[in-house]
Motif scaffolding. Structure first.
Motif, PDB file in Angstrom:
ATOM      1  N   ARG A 123       0.874  -1.227  -0.005  1.00  0.00           N
ATOM      2  CA  ARG A 123      -0.095  -0.110  -0.028  1.00  0.00           C
ATOM      3  C   ARG A 123       0.829   1.341   0.147  1.00  0.00           C
ATOM      4  N   ASP A 124       0.483   2.508  -0.758  1.00  0.00           N
ATOM      5  CA  ASP A 124       1.227   3.189  -0.903  1.00  0.00           C
ATOM      6  C   ASP A 124       0.364   4.446  -1.525  1.00  0.00           C
ATOM      7  N   LEU A 125       0.189   5.740  -0.779  1.00  0.00           N
ATOM      8  CA  LEU A 125      -0.634   6.503  -1.227  1.00  0.00           C
ATOM      9  C   LEU A 125      -0.284   7.425  -2.662  1.00  0.00           C
ATOM     10  N   LYS A 126       1.128   7.075  -3.040  1.00  0.00           N
ATOM     11  CA  LYS A 126       1.553   7.677  -4.144  1.00  0.00           C
ATOM     12  C   LYS A 126       0.909   6.962  -5.549  1.00  0.00           C
ATOM     13  N   VAL A 127       0.259   5.921  -5.240  1.00  0.00           N
ATOM     14  CA  VAL A 127      -0.275   4.905  -6.453  1.00  0.00           C
ATOM     15  C   VAL A 127      -1.856   5.228  -6.336  1.00  0.00           C
ATOM     16  N   LEU A 128      -2.378   5.860  -5.293  1.00  0.00           N
ATOM     17  CA  LEU A 128      -3.875   6.213  -5.495  1.00  0.00           C
ATOM     18  C   LEU A 128      -4.013   7.050  -6.693  1.00  0.00           C
ATOM     19  N   PRO A 129      -5.023   6.864  -7.508  1.00  0.00           N
ATOM     20  CA  PRO A 129      -5.098   7.797  -8.663  1.00  0.00           C
ATOM     21  C   PRO A 129      -5.621   9.055  -8.148  1.00  0.00           C
ATOM     22  N   ARG A 130      -5.057  10.003  -9.013  1.00  0.00           N
ATOM     23  CA  ARG A 130      -5.453  11.369  -8.357  1.00  0.00           C
ATOM     24  C   ARG A 130      -6.939  11.690  -8.845  1.00  0.00           C
ATOM     25  N   THR A 131      -7.285  11.442 -10.192  1.00  0.00           N
ATOM     26  CA  THR A 131      -8.592  11.622 -10.662  1.00  0.00           C
ATOM     27  C   THR A 131      -9.102  10.282 -11.335  1.00  0.00           C
TER      28      THR A 131
END
Ligand code: NAD
Length: 357
Positions: free
Chosen positions: A140-148
């Motif tokens: 898990r890494d918030l970096k990979v959460l799509p922005r849109t």
């Protein structure tokens, strides 16, 4: 109410038929430079069309996304993004394509605009996965959460019935496990129950009338809620088992989820009566004891493959699968034993109607 932590989903979601026409303006809004358009080989034509439409905003196309993000594919995509001077990525596709965008984001921090065309739900999660030498590592890494995220049901009318059904059941499985997750909270449970309700009432129609936009909208709305649930809480036996079966026996992701979810639901019914009661309520059946059967009936209604043997497993594989799935302890409402999992797998292998006992 117990104290809880709620992890937020992507900051911006655009939902509705025709919303893919906003891809260009959303790329501009991201303010991250040119976008590399990602796709699987099957969706390559659409990706090139999109890239042409984007004109100056497009850095080019990388159309080699495949299931489970092989490390060498990730490496090639990262190289392509660098060589083409891409500042961000657009992932138009299912979990495989979005997974590739996540691998790029993990390495380079390039933000993602996700345009999902299946119901897998990866666009709503900070979970990444990369496969090397047959072993899939996830994190898990918030970096990979799509922005849109742009959810356009019109893009799903080409999703064939044999992918639509299992993909919808894959989403339902996220919701079922979110309802009894160790760290479940009132917000995710509300989303998960509504996700099952939305998909449960519309999936058969989406399978049988591929171009029915109302059914595609409803299922996609449910998939959004399912992905958000998956991203916010931990999963249990079902996802562990499917991960084992998919990884060790090379079985197709969504089909495995489809076959297994009624059995895991039955397995956990007595240990998680409130959660499974909500599954039953969402599917419009009387009591928690009927939930597993309702999921089994939904599988029949969508014409899904009903047995692990149809996916190519052999009876001899079942012992090995039970061993791997019970090697390390993990959370599940009903304690997991090798013997009980071997029995569950046997039922799934033969496609027997699940029973609660
Ligand atoms: P997929 O992305 O591999 O898509 C299945 C096939 O359908 C592909 O050939 C694709 O090109 C085609 N397709 C997709 N959309 C289409 C459309 N609208 N019309 C025609 N064809 C279309 O499969 P999936 O089930 O979406 O994703 C599975 C992968 O996603 C697995 O690797 C799984 O582990 C991962 N996943 C990750 C997360 C996460 O949170 N990280 C969540 C769910 C799934």
């Amino acid at each position: 109410m117990n104290p809880f932590v709620y992890n937020a989903n992507p900051g911006r979601v655009i939902f509705g038929p025709g919303s893919h026409s906003q891809i260009a303006s959303e790329v501009q809004l991201m303010n991250a430079g040119k976008a590399l358009v990602l796709a699987t080989p099957t969706q390559s034509k659409a990706a090139h069309r999109l890239s042409d439409q984007l004109g100056e905003l497009s850095a080019g196309v990388f159309d080699q996304a495949v299931m489970h993000v092989p490390a060498e594919t990730a490496k090639a995509a990262i190289e392509a993004a660098k060589n083409m001077n891409a500042g961000c990525t657009i992932a138009v596709g299912g979990g495989s394509t979005i997974g590739l965008a996540k691998a790029i984001a993990l390495d380079t921090g390039k933000p993602i605009l996700a345009v999902p065309t299946t119901y897998a739900g990866s666009e709503m999660t900070p979970i990444w996965g990369i496969t090397e030498a047959g072993v899939k590592t996830t994190g898990r890494d918030l970096k990979v959460l799509p922005r849109t995220v742009i959810y356009d049901p019109e893009l799903l009318v080409t999703l064939p019935d044999f992918i639509t059904g299992p993909s919808g059941m894959n989403a339902i499985a996220h919701c079922v496990e979110a309802l009894y997750a160790e760290n479940a909270n009132p917000i995710t449970s509300m989303m998960a129950e509504e996700g099952i309700r939305a998909i449960g009432r519309s999936l058969e129609e989406a399978v049988k009338q591929q171009e029915n936009i109302a059914a595609r909208s409803d299922t996609l709305y449910g998939a959004w809620l399912a992905g958000a649930s998956l991203g916010a809480v931990g999963m249990a036996l079902h996802h562990k088992l499917c991960h084992t079966l998919g990884g060790s026996f090379n079985l197709p992701h969504a089909e495995v989820h489809t076959i297994i979810i009624p059995y895991v639901t039955a397995y956990n019914t007595l240990a998680a009566p409130d959660a499974i009661g909500r599954v039953a309520k969402a599917l419009g059946v009387e009591s928690s004891a009927d939930a597993a059967s309702a999921l089994f009936d939904l599988n029949i209604a969508i014409g899904a493959k009903m047995t692990l043997s149809e996916l190519g497993m052999t009876e001899e594989d079942l012992d090995k699968a039970a061993d791997i799935a019970t090697r390390n302890p993990y959370y599940n409402p009903q304690p997991v034993t090798r013997e009980s999992i071997r029995r569950l797998l046997d039922d799934a292998f033969h496609g027997r109607r699940p029973t609660v006992d």
